[in-house]
Design a protein around this motif. Structure first.
Motif, PDB file in Angstrom:
ATOM      1  N   ARG A 174       0.833  -1.201   0.000  1.00  0.00           N
ATOM      2  CA  ARG A 174       0.000   0.000   0.000  1.00  0.00           C
ATOM      3  C   ARG A 174       0.869   1.254   0.000  1.00  0.00           C
ATOM      4  O   ARG A 174       0.582   2.232  -0.700  1.00  0.00           O
ATOM      5  CB  ARG A 174      -0.914  -0.003   1.228  1.00  0.00           C
ATOM      6  N   SER A 175       1.950   1.224   0.793  1.00  0.00           N
ATOM      7  CA  SER A 175       2.867   2.366   0.840  1.00  0.00           C
ATOM      8  C   SER A 175       3.468   2.640  -0.522  1.00  0.00           C
ATOM      9  O   SER A 175       3.556   3.788  -0.967  1.00  0.00           O
ATOM     10  CB  SER A 175       3.988   2.109   1.856  1.00  0.00           C
ATOM     11  N   LEU A 176       3.892   1.588  -1.206  1.00  0.00           N
ATOM     12  CA  LEU A 176       4.506   1.755  -2.518  1.00  0.00           C
ATOM     13  C   LEU A 176       3.505   2.309  -3.535  1.00  0.00           C
ATOM     14  O   LEU A 176       3.852   3.135  -4.380  1.00  0.00           O
ATOM     15  CB  LEU A 176       5.074   0.420  -3.003  1.00  0.00           C
ATOM     16  N   LEU A 177       2.247   1.872  -3.438  1.00  0.00           N
ATOM     17  CA  LEU A 177       1.213   2.401  -4.321  1.00  0.00           C
ATOM     18  C   LEU A 177       0.919   3.867  -4.013  1.00  0.00           C
ATOM     19  O   LEU A 177       0.729   4.681  -4.927  1.00  0.00           O
ATOM     20  CB  LEU A 177      -0.067   1.570  -4.196  1.00  0.00           C
ATOM     21  N   ASP A 178       0.887   4.213  -2.719  1.00  0.00           N
ATOM     22  CA  ASP A 178       0.661   5.606  -2.334  1.00  0.00           C
ATOM     23  C   ASP A 178       1.737   6.512  -2.926  1.00  0.00           C
ATOM     24  O   ASP A 178       1.454   7.622  -3.374  1.00  0.00           O
ATOM     25  CB  ASP A 178       0.654   5.747  -0.810  1.00  0.00           C
ATOM     26  N   ILE A 179       2.972   6.023  -2.892  1.00  0.00           N
ATOM     27  CA  ILE A 179       4.080   6.813  -3.442  1.00  0.00           C
ATOM     28  C   ILE A 179       3.975   6.900  -4.964  1.00  0.00           C
ATOM     29  O   ILE A 179       4.099   7.970  -5.548  1.00  0.00           O
ATOM     30  CB  ILE A 179       5.435   6.200  -3.018  1.00  0.00           C
ATOM     31  N   LYS A 180       3.712   5.775  -5.603  1.00  0.00           N
ATOM     32  CA  LYS A 180       3.635   5.743  -7.070  1.00  0.00           C
ATOM     33  C   LYS A 180       2.477   6.586  -7.583  1.00  0.00           C
ATOM     34  O   LYS A 180       2.599   7.318  -8.576  1.00  0.00           O
ATOM     35  CB  LYS A 180       3.498   4.295  -7.544  1.00  0.00           C
ATOM     36  N   GLU A 181       1.317   6.518  -6.909  1.00  0.00           N
ATOM     37  CA  GLU A 181       0.136   7.261  -7.346  1.00  0.00           C
ATOM     38  C   GLU A 181       0.236   8.750  -7.025  1.00  0.00           C
ATOM     39  O   GLU A 181      -0.490   9.556  -7.590  1.00  0.00           O
ATOM     40  CB  GLU A 181      -1.113   6.656  -6.702  1.00  0.00           C
ATOM     41  N   ASN A 182       1.128   9.093  -6.077  1.00  0.00           N
ATOM     42  CA  ASN A 182       1.425  10.503  -5.777  1.00  0.00           C
ATOM     43  C   ASN A 182       0.176  11.300  -5.388  1.00  0.00           C
ATOM     44  O   ASN A 182       0.005  12.457  -5.775  1.00  0.00           O
ATOM     45  CB  ASN A 182       2.108  11.157  -6.989  1.00  0.00           C
ATOM     46  N   ARG A 183      -0.691  10.682  -4.591  1.00  0.00           N
ATOM     47  CA  ARG A 183      -1.929  11.355  -4.215  1.00  0.00           C
ATOM     48  C   ARG A 183      -1.742  12.332  -3.052  1.00  0.00           C
ATOM     49  O   ARG A 183      -2.483  13.292  -2.907  1.00  0.00           O
ATOM     50  CB  ARG A 183      -2.996  10.324  -3.854  1.00  0.00           C
ATOM     51  N   TYR A 184      -0.758  12.061  -2.218  1.00  0.00           N
ATOM     52  CA  TYR A 184      -0.494  12.948  -1.086  1.00  0.00           C
ATOM     53  C   TYR A 184       0.951  12.761  -0.642  1.00  0.00           C
ATOM     54  O   TYR A 184       1.622  11.817  -1.069  1.00  0.00           O
ATOM     55  CB  TYR A 184      -1.480  12.695   0.056  1.00  0.00           C
ATOM     56  N   PRO A 185       1.482  13.660   0.202  1.00  0.00           N
ATOM     57  CA  PRO A 185       2.892  13.562   0.605  1.00  0.00           C
ATOM     58  C   PRO A 185       3.137  12.404   1.579  1.00  0.00           C
ATOM     59  O   PRO A 185       2.623  12.408   2.698  1.00  0.00           O
ATOM     60  CB  PRO A 185       3.167  14.922   1.259  1.00  0.00           C
ATOM     61  N   THR A 186       3.897  11.435   1.130  1.00  0.00           N
ATOM     62  CA  THR A 186       4.171  10.273   1.966  1.00  0.00           C
ATOM     63  C   THR A 186       5.555   9.711   1.662  1.00  0.00           C
ATOM     64  O   THR A 186       6.067   9.869   0.558  1.00  0.00           O
ATOM     65  CB  THR A 186       3.108   9.175   1.747  1.00  0.00           C
ATOM     66  N   CYS A 187       6.157   9.061   2.649  1.00  0.00           N
ATOM     67  CA  CYS A 187       7.476   8.440   2.485  1.00  0.00           C
ATOM     68  C   CYS A 187       7.491   7.050   3.091  1.00  0.00           C
ATOM     69  O   CYS A 187       6.899   6.817   4.158  1.00  0.00           O
ATOM     70  CB  CYS A 187       8.570   9.263   3.177  1.00  0.00           C
ATOM     71  N   TYR A 188       8.162   6.140   2.424  1.00  0.00           N
ATOM     72  CA  TYR A 188       8.582   4.885   3.054  1.00  0.00           C
ATOM     73  C   TYR A 188      10.044   5.087   3.421  1.00  0.00           C
ATOM     74  O   TYR A 188      10.882   5.291   2.530  1.00  0.00           O
ATOM     75  CB  TYR A 188       8.401   3.705   2.097  1.00  0.00           C
ATOM     76  N   PRO A 189      10.397   5.068   4.698  1.00  0.00           N
ATOM     77  CA  PRO A 189      11.716   5.554   5.126  1.00  0.00           C
ATOM     78  C   PRO A 189      12.841   4.518   5.158  1.00  0.00           C
ATOM     79  O   PRO A 189      13.903   4.794   5.707  1.00  0.00           O
ATOM     80  CB  PRO A 189      11.420   6.044   6.542  1.00  0.00           C
TER      81      PRO A 189
END
Length: 261
Positions: free
Chosen positions: A75-90
């Motif tokens: 889910r984290s990787l999809l959130d980053i790829k879709e670029n819907r909001y500011p998020t990081c997998y650290p």
């Protein structure tokens, strides 16, 4: 529009801008994954781990607005790829494929090298010494956690010999691998139960579970691979909505908090 209305509009827009700045938080997404990220079992808050400790220092030093969120890696990787909001997998591997859709920080930590977790009585691994030796054997089934990436050499071999790529979800379901959303401890128990033959772990991760679970200690061992890199390098991997300004702040904090890798 009158001068009075223009001034009123400017004030309103300024208030909206300040409100946005106050609410703008970077979602730092993690998984409960000892020994890297360890949640308190009572509060379910992230409190310790060899990854968490340095990441928390970097984030606080950067003085950015952030919040920790426990989310499945896929889910984290999809959130980053879709670029819907500011998020990081650290705690990410950096790859050319990931750089197409994400921003990366400087490296900030090296963890121990990749090894194979295998059954002690499985003699099929005796003369297999490289990643190619192992992955090219169709009779040996790797257990792969959905969404997890590995060293480029490993990822390339998994795609070539197992038709597996984390960048193509359709390929995740095939008869050459065992894909799972189970946590790392469950993955190791699956090897004991012969639901798969091996899994990729960093050495410090495998040793953590070996010391934690008596069955893992009794029935499993690790095999060193001659072409495995000595260490695994970690980066912040962020959606492009995080912006280069935030990445620069994180990089400055890394330079202050981390000795040269």
């Amino acid at each position: 529009m009158s001068i009075k209305n223009i001034i009123t509009l400017i004030i309103a827009l300024t208030k909206i801008t300040f409100a946005y700045c106050e609410d703008f938080k970077i979602s730092i997404q993690y998984q409960n994954r000892p020994p890297f990220f360890i949640e308190n079992p009572i509060t379910h808050k992230l409190t310790e781990g060899i990854g968490y400790e340095i990441i928390d220092k970097i984030l606080k030093e950067s003085k950015i607005n952030f919040v920790y969120e426990n989310k499945p890696l896929v889910r984290s990787l999809l959130d980053i790829k879709e670029n819907r909001y500011p998020t990081c997998y650290p705690y990410a591997y950096k790859s050319k494929e990931r750089e197409k859709s994400a921003l990366f920080s400087l490296p900030f930590q090296k963890t121990s090298k990749l090894i194979l977790a295998i059954r002690k009585d499985d003699l099929r691994f005796k003369n297999l010494n490289t990643f190619k030796d192992v992955i090219s054997k169709n009779e040996l089934y790797p257990i792969i956690k959905i969404g997890y990436n590995h060293e480029k050499a490993v990822s390339d071999l998994l795609e070539k010999y197992k038709n597996y790529s984390i960048y193509n979800i359709e390929k995740e379901k095939n008869n050459k691998i065992i894909s799972t959303s189970s946590d790392q401890e469950e993955m190791l128990l699956k090897i004991i139960k012969k639901e798969g033959d091996y899994a990729f772990f960093t050495l410090n991760e495998f040793e953590y579970y070996q010391n934690k679970n008596k069955d893992i200690k009794m029935y499993l061992e690790y095999k060193e691979i001659t072409d495995s890199k000595n260490e695994v390098v970690r980066h912040f991997m962020c959606s492009k909505k995080v912006g280069i300004e935030i990445i620069n702040k994180i990089n400055l904090a890394i330079k202050k908090e981390v000795k040269s890798l």
